[in-house]
Design a protein around this motif. Structure first.
Motif, PDB file in Angstrom:
ATOM      1  N   ASP A  27     -49.021   4.165 -52.418  1.00 58.76           N
ATOM      2  CA  ASP A  27     -47.831   3.527 -51.840  1.00 58.76           C
ATOM      3  C   ASP A  27     -47.460   2.224 -52.533  1.00 58.76           C
ATOM      4  O   ASP A  27     -46.504   1.556 -52.112  1.00 58.76           O
ATOM      5  CB  ASP A  27     -48.066   3.263 -50.345  1.00 58.76           C
ATOM      6  N   TRP A  28     -48.185   1.847 -53.583  1.00 60.51           N
ATOM      7  CA  TRP A  28     -47.820   0.648 -54.317  1.00 60.51           C
ATOM      8  C   TRP A  28     -46.488   0.859 -55.023  1.00 60.51           C
ATOM      9  O   TRP A  28     -46.193   1.972 -55.509  1.00 60.51           O
ATOM     10  CB  TRP A  28     -48.888   0.305 -55.355  1.00 60.51           C
ATOM     11  N   GLN A  29     -45.677  -0.190 -55.091  1.00 61.92           N
ATOM     12  CA  GLN A  29     -44.362  -0.112 -55.718  1.00 61.92           C
ATOM     13  C   GLN A  29     -44.412  -0.667 -57.148  1.00 61.92           C
ATOM     14  O   GLN A  29     -45.051  -1.693 -57.406  1.00 61.92           O
ATOM     15  CB  GLN A  29     -43.339  -0.915 -54.901  1.00 61.92           C
TER      16      GLN A  29
ATOM     17  N   LEU B 235     -45.855  -4.603 -42.488  1.00 66.27           N
ATOM     18  CA  LEU B 235     -47.076  -4.808 -43.263  1.00 66.27           C
ATOM     19  C   LEU B 235     -47.750  -6.130 -42.909  1.00 66.27           C
ATOM     20  O   LEU B 235     -48.980  -6.230 -42.924  1.00 66.27           O
ATOM     21  CB  LEU B 235     -46.766  -4.732 -44.760  1.00 66.27           C
TER      22      LEU B 235
ATOM     23  N   ASN C  66     -42.163  -7.442 -45.835  1.00 61.88           N
ATOM     24  CA  ASN C  66     -42.021  -6.315 -44.907  1.00 61.88           C
ATOM     25  C   ASN C  66     -42.851  -6.658 -43.674  1.00 61.88           C
ATOM     26  O   ASN C  66     -44.074  -6.723 -43.744  1.00 61.88           O
ATOM     27  CB  ASN C  66     -42.527  -5.032 -45.591  1.00 61.88           C
TER      28      ASN C  66
ATOM     29  N   LEU D 290     -45.846  -7.649 -50.432  1.00 64.31           N
ATOM     30  CA  LEU D 290     -45.864  -6.890 -49.183  1.00 64.31           C
ATOM     31  C   LEU D 290     -45.407  -7.731 -47.997  1.00 64.31           C
ATOM     32  O   LEU D 290     -44.874  -7.200 -47.022  1.00 64.31           O
ATOM     33  CB  LEU D 290     -47.274  -6.355 -48.905  1.00 64.31           C
TER      34      LEU D 290
ATOM     35  N   LEU E 119     -52.256  -1.210 -47.956  1.00 65.61           N
ATOM     36  CA  LEU E 119     -51.569  -0.051 -48.545  1.00 65.61           C
ATOM     37  C   LEU E 119     -52.507   0.764 -49.419  1.00 65.61           C
ATOM     38  O   LEU E 119     -53.298   0.207 -50.176  1.00 65.61           O
ATOM     39  CB  LEU E 119     -50.394  -0.504 -49.419  1.00 65.61           C
TER      40      LEU E 119
ATOM     41  N   TYR F 166     -40.667  -4.016 -51.032  1.00 61.23           N
ATOM     42  CA  TYR F 166     -41.200  -3.433 -49.794  1.00 61.23           C
ATOM     43  C   TYR F 166     -40.296  -3.746 -48.596  1.00 61.23           C
ATOM     44  O   TYR F 166     -40.337  -3.051 -47.587  1.00 61.23           O
ATOM     45  CB  TYR F 166     -42.617  -3.959 -49.523  1.00 61.23           C
TER      46      TYR F 166
ATOM     47  N   ARG G  83     -37.797  -0.634 -45.903  1.00 62.87           N
ATOM     48  CA  ARG G  83     -38.108  -0.799 -44.475  1.00 62.87           C
ATOM     49  C   ARG G  83     -36.836  -0.994 -43.659  1.00 62.87           C
ATOM     50  O   ARG G  83     -36.692  -0.430 -42.573  1.00 62.87           O
ATOM     51  CB  ARG G  83     -39.047  -1.995 -44.295  1.00 62.87           C
TER      52      ARG G  83
END
Length: 322
Positions: free
Chosen positions: A122-124, A146, A143, A140, A118, A210, A214
């Motif tokens: 796009d990091w949460q 990913l 998901n 990650l 990522l 993540y 999705r």
């Protein structure tokens, strides 16, 4: 000239049985590439890509809190012996990563899968991982899209390290990606069976940041504060209020973080408490794999939120032969 070459070839063929019968020489010939990993899901993904050509050692015990895990002295030797070190990254394993950088051999690469998968944009960041603390949510691997990228990165780097087994790594990865694709599709089908008003997650540890976007779900709240302690009274009251207002039918605990507070919250909010979701711990055999963990999660989550878990019936959770 051709006759001389043929004689030399025959000579070495005659020596081959002797070579293999010598324990020292045979051990050298059979030596596997040493890969050191951290959390169990990453360890299992790496093993399914590498198969019989690698030896994988995960240094974070199954079901251990990976955020607070501190490596022990015996891990130094393990890291020093590694041909490659593979971690999740995104600040999940900082003590282990810092130790690895100090003690590893100069030529040993460190792969931080999350950082390679990522872009930073796009990091949460969320309740358990606030932006002001500077550490993004690292989960990650929940998901599956990913995870497919994780597998490709692992494959490409194993090939660079051990090109002699390139075809095997490619074949293993192709088979594993096919399994992951089926799992990804099945998760979508599971979520579709959950009533739309119930596609909400309240978890103890915020592992699904993540996952949720999705698959069309929303994370309403995470109970555990960013310092991995228990929430205070005001935080508990706020979460109970959120659950009541959003009419969440069930909330989910963690296998790593047992919490009496979750039971209290569920009771006060009139919701079911389910303590069987996993993000680090693999299930028991025969489904002791990352795919098995995710399939088990989806059965638990789907049924608790009013859906039909038959969507997971045909998922192949087996591991490649190691």
């Amino acid at each position: 000239m051709k006759l001389a070459t043929l004689r030399i070839a025959k000579f070495f063929l005659c020596l081959l049985p002797l070579f293999l019968q010598n324990p020292i020489l045979a051990a050298i010939a059979d030596k596997k590439t040493e890969i050191v990993t951290t959390v169990s899901p990453i360890t299992n993904i790496v093993q399914n890509v590498g198969g019989k050509h690698i030896k994988v050692t995960g240094i974070v015990p199954d079901g251990t809190d990976s955020h607070t895990f501190e490596p022990i002295p015996s891990d130094v030797k393990i890291l020093q012996a590694a041909d490659m070190i593979i971690v999740n990254g995104l600040d999940l394993e900082l003590p282990t990563l810092n130790l690895a950088k100090k003690v590893k051999r100069p030529e040993t690469p460190i792969l931080q899968l999350g950082n390679l998968t990522l872009k930073e944009a796009d990091w949460q960041y969320d309740f358990s991982f606030p932006r002001e603390h500077g550490h993004p949510n690292p989960h990650l691997w929940l998901n599956i899209e990913l995870v497919m990228r994780y597998a490709e990165i692992i494959r490409d780097n194993l090939i660079m390290l051990d090109v002699a087994n390139k075809v095997s790594y490619q074949e293993n990865t192709a088979a594993y990606l096919a399994k992951l694709k089926k799992l990804d599709q099945a998760i979508f089908k599971c979520v579709e069976t959950i009533p739309e008003k119930n596609r909400k997650l309240v978890t103890y540890h915020d592992s699904f940041a993540y996952f949720a976007p999705r698959y069309g779900m929303i994370v309403i709240a995470a109970v555990q504060p960013s310092d991995f302690s228990e929430p205070g009274p005001q935080e508990v009251i706020s979460i109970i209020k959120q659950i009541r207002e959003t009419d969440v039918p069930a909330i989910f605990g963690s296998e790593v973080f047992p919490s009496k507070v979750m039971k209290q919250i569920a009771r006060e909010a009139n919701a079911r408490f389910i303590d069987q979701l996993a993000d680090d711990e693999l299930p028991a055999a025969p489904n002791n794999s990352f795919i098995g963990m995710m399939a088990s999660n989806m059965v638990t989550m789907t049924e608790a939120l009013g859906g039909n878990s038959a969507c997971m019936a045909n998922i192949d959770a087996s591991n490649i032969a190691f």
